[in-house]
Design an enzyme around this catalytic site. Structure first.
Site, PDB file in Angstrom:
ATOM      1  N   ASP A  67       0.854  -1.098   0.141  1.00 39.52           N
ATOM      2  CA  ASP A  67       0.047   0.042  -0.054  1.00 39.52           C
ATOM      3  C   ASP A  67       1.049   1.047  -0.127  1.00 39.52           C
ATOM      4  OD1 ASP A  67      -3.254   0.383   1.057  1.00 39.52           O
ATOM      5  OD2 ASP A  67      -1.733   2.150   0.797  1.00 39.52           O
ATOM      6  N   ASN A 154      -9.088   1.306  -7.379  1.00 40.96           N
ATOM      7  CA  ASN A 154      -8.920   1.881  -8.587  1.00 40.96           C
ATOM      8  C   ASN A 154      -8.719   1.291  -9.719  1.00 40.96           C
ATOM      9  OD1 ASN A 154      -5.925   2.617  -9.083  1.00 40.96           O
ATOM     10  ND2 ASN A 154      -6.280   2.912  -6.874  1.00 40.96           N
ATOM     11  N   CYS A 220     -16.498  12.027  -3.911  1.00 39.10           N
ATOM     12  CA  CYS A 220     -16.374  11.692  -2.626  1.00 39.10           C
ATOM     13  C   CYS A 220     -17.211  10.202  -2.434  1.00 39.10           C
ATOM     14  CB  CYS A 220     -16.825  12.565  -1.633  1.00 39.10           C
ATOM     15  SG  CYS A 220     -17.006  11.796   0.085  1.00 39.10           S
ATOM     16  N   CYS A 278      -1.959 -12.258 -21.288  1.00 41.38           N
ATOM     17  CA  CYS A 278      -3.143 -12.982 -21.364  1.00 41.38           C
ATOM     18  C   CYS A 278      -3.254 -13.867 -22.546  1.00 41.38           C
ATOM     19  CB  CYS A 278      -4.239 -11.959 -21.196  1.00 41.38           C
ATOM     20  SG  CYS A 278      -6.022 -13.132 -21.291  1.00 41.38           S
TER      21      CYS A 278
HETATM   22  P1  ATP Z   1     -11.014   6.161   0.192  1.00 43.38           P
HETATM   23  O1  ATP Z   1     -10.558   6.018  -1.287  1.00 43.38           O
HETATM   24  O2  ATP Z   1     -12.530   6.098   0.326  1.00 43.38           O
HETATM   25  O3  ATP Z   1     -10.620   7.530   0.661  1.00 43.38           O
HETATM   26  P2  ATP Z   1      -9.047   4.215   0.858  1.00 43.38           P
HETATM   27  O4  ATP Z   1      -8.111   4.973  -0.030  1.00 43.38           O
HETATM   28  O5  ATP Z   1      -8.520   3.960   2.082  1.00 43.38           O
HETATM   29  O6  ATP Z   1     -10.108   5.124   1.042  1.00 43.38           O
HETATM   30  P3  ATP Z   1      -9.866   1.733   0.341  1.00 43.38           P
HETATM   31  O7  ATP Z   1     -11.082   1.240  -0.569  1.00 43.38           O
HETATM   32  O8  ATP Z   1     -10.127   1.501   1.854  1.00 43.38           O
HETATM   33  O9  ATP Z   1      -9.506   2.968  -0.068  1.00 43.38           O
HETATM   34  O10 ATP Z   1      -8.742   0.828   0.132  1.00 43.38           O
HETATM   35  C1  ATP Z   1      -7.854   0.586  -1.059  1.00 43.38           C
HETATM   36  C2  ATP Z   1      -6.405   0.550  -0.660  1.00 43.38           C
HETATM   37  O11 ATP Z   1      -5.666   0.460  -1.817  1.00 43.38           O
HETATM   38  C3  ATP Z   1      -5.935   1.967  -0.193  1.00 43.38           C
HETATM   39  O12 ATP Z   1      -5.434   1.941   1.033  1.00 43.38           O
HETATM   40  C4  ATP Z   1      -4.915   2.772  -1.257  1.00 43.38           C
HETATM   41  O13 ATP Z   1      -3.771   3.468  -0.438  1.00 43.38           O
HETATM   42  C5  ATP Z   1      -4.462   1.403  -1.876  1.00 43.38           C
HETATM   43  N1  ATP Z   1      -4.105   1.680  -3.277  1.00 43.38           N
HETATM   44  C6  ATP Z   1      -4.766   1.988  -4.308  1.00 43.38           C
HETATM   45  N2  ATP Z   1      -3.870   2.298  -5.427  1.00 43.38           N
HETATM   46  C7  ATP Z   1      -2.694   1.618  -5.138  1.00 43.38           C
HETATM   47  C8  ATP Z   1      -1.617   1.499  -5.820  1.00 43.38           C
HETATM   48  N3  ATP Z   1      -1.385   2.007  -6.998  1.00 43.38           N
HETATM   49  N4  ATP Z   1      -0.320   1.074  -4.923  1.00 43.38           N
HETATM   50  C9  ATP Z   1      -0.585   0.684  -3.690  1.00 43.38           C
HETATM   51  N5  ATP Z   1      -1.702   0.996  -3.061  1.00 43.38           N
HETATM   52  C10 ATP Z   1      -2.709   1.239  -3.517  1.00 43.38           C
HETATM   53 ZN    ZN Z   2      -7.371 -10.911 -20.856  1.00 43.08          ZN
END
Ligand code: ATP
Ligand code: ZN
Length: 299
Positions: A67, A154, A220, A278
Site C-alpha cells: 500500500d 481504482n 467523494c 493473457c
Molecule cells: P478512500 O479512497 O475512500 O478515501 P482508501 O483510499 O483507504 O479510502 P480503500 O478502498 O479503503 O480506500 O482501500 C484501497 C487501498 O488501496 C488504499 O489503502 C490505497 O492506498 C490502496 N491503493 C490504491 N492504489 C494503490 C497503488 N497503486 N499502489 C498501492 N496501494 C494502492
Molecule cells: Zn485477458
C-alpha cells in the site's frame, strides 16, 4: 465431568484446536498446510486490512502487504486501524497489529505505489521471491506466492495487478466495493483459464450486477465498515477454499446489500484480449487441454 472440563479448557486456550476441528470434521483434509502458504495482499484499506487480519488469525504462513498510503483519522469508519496509528504507513501499522495477534506469521511490508515503474519492479520481484521459511516446496512452482488478493480501489492499480499476474501465471482474486458502499464483488482470475481483468471492460462485465464498482476521480465515495467486512469475509473464505482445497471457489460472486442478493457467474477469457501476456496464457491453457482431459479421465 472432570475430563470434560479439562478438554474444554484445552480447546479454549488454544485457538488452533478450533481450526484443526475443520480437519476432524472432514471439511478440510489437512488444515496445517495453511502454514506453508504465502498470500500477497495489494491495498491495505477497508477490505485488504480486514482480509489480512482474517488470514493472520487463521494461521497463514506468510503475508506480503502492499500500500502507498498512511493511516488517517478519516479511515476510522472502517475496521482494523486504530487512532493511535494515524500517520504510520498502512503496511507498517498492519504489521504492528498482525504480529501481536499472531507472531508466527511472516509479515512483509511494502509501502509503495505498484503503478510506478520502480514500484512495479519491487512488486514483481517480491512476488517471485521464494518463502525463506519454505524453500523446498512439494509442488515445483516458480512463483513465490500461492495467491494474490487485490483490494485496491481504482482501475489503474487493478490493471497493474492483472499485468503482474498474467506475466507470472499467478492466480489472483480481485475484490471491490461500489462507490455508494452498498454492493461489492469478488472475482477469481486464473491466467489463461478465466477472463483476465483486461478481457472484458469491467463496466460492461458488471452491468446489471454491480454497476459502479469503480470509483470516479473527484467523487467523494461513501463507505461502510459492514459492506467492506462482508466483502473481506467472502474474499478470504474463497481464498481458504482455494488454498486448502475444500468446497467450490466462486468464479465471480456479487453482493448487493439492499436486497441481500449474491449473484454468481463465470467469465471465459477473450481471445481478442488486449493484454499480450493473457493471450500467451490462453494459448498455454489450450495446449495443456489433452493432459487435463487425460487426468480427469484417470480419476
Ligand atoms: P478512500 O479512497 O475512500 O478515501 P482508501 O483510499 O483507504 O479510502 P480503500 O478502498 O479503503 O480506500 O482501500 C484501497 C487501498 O488501496 C488504499 O489503502 C490505497 O492506498 C490502496 N491503493 C490504491 N492504489 C494503490 C497503488 N497503486 N499502489 C498501492 N496501494 C494502492
Ligand atoms: Zn485477458
Amino acid at each position: 465431568s472432570k475430563v470434560k472440563e479439562m478438554s474444554a479448557e484445552v480447546v479454549d486456550s488454544n485457538p488452533y484446536s478450533r481450526l484443526m476441528a475443520l480437519q476432524r470434521m472432514g471439511i478440510v483434509e489437512n488444515y496445517e498446510r495453511i502454514r506453508d502458504f504465502s498470500v500477497a495482499i495489494v491495498g491495505i484499506g477497508g477490505v485488504g486490512s480486514v482480509s489480512a487480519e482474517m488470514l493472520t488469525r487463521c494461521g497463514i504462513g506468510r503475508l506480503l502487504l502492499y500500500d502507498y498510503d498512511t493511516v488517517e483519522l478519516a479511515n476510522m469508519n472502517r475496521l482494523f486501524f486504530r487512532p493511535e496509528q494515524v500517520g504510520m504507513t498502512k503496511t507498517d501499522a498492519a504489521v504492528q497489529t498482525l504480529s501481536e495477534i499472531n507472531p508466527d506469521v511472516v509479515l512483509e511490508s511494502y509501502s509503495l505505489n505498484i503503478t510506478t515503474v520502480k514500484g512495479f519492479e519491487v512488486f514483481m520481484e517480491s512476488l517471485r521471491r521464494q518463502n525463506p521459511k519454505n524453500s523446498v516446496r512439494d509442488d515445483a512452482r516458480s512463483a513465490g506466492v500461492d495467491l494474490v488478493l487485490s483490494c485496491v480501489d481504482n482501475y489503474e492499480a487493478r490493471m497493474v495487478v492483472n499485468q503482474a499476474c498474467n506475466e507470472l501465471n499467478q492466480t489472483w482474486i480481485e475484490s471491490g466495493v461500489s462507490e455508494d458502499a452498498v454492493s461489492g464483488h469478488i472475482q477469481l482470475l486464473i491466467p489463461g483459464e478465466t477472463a483476465c481483468f483486461a478481457c472484458a471492460p469491467p463496466l460492461v462485465v458488471a452491468s446489471g450486477v454491480d454497476e459502479r464498482t469503480l470509483k470516479r476521480e473527484g467523487v467523494c465515495a461513501a463507505s461502510l465498515p459492514t459492506t467492506m467486512g462482508v466483502v473481506a469475509g467472502l474474499l478470504v473464505q474463497n481464498a481458504l477454499k482455494f488454498l486448502l482445497k475444500f468446497g467450490e471457489v466462486s468464479p465471480y460472486l456479487g453482493y448487493n446489500s439492499l436486497k441481500d442478493y449474491f449473484p454468481t457467474m463465470e467469465m471465459r477469457p477473450n481471445p481478442q484480449c488486449s493484454n499480450s501476456a493473457c493471450l500467451e496464457r490462453q494459448k498455454e491453457y489450450l495446449l495443456e487441454k489433452p493432459v487435463r482431459d487425460a487426468l480427469a479421465k484417470a480419476k
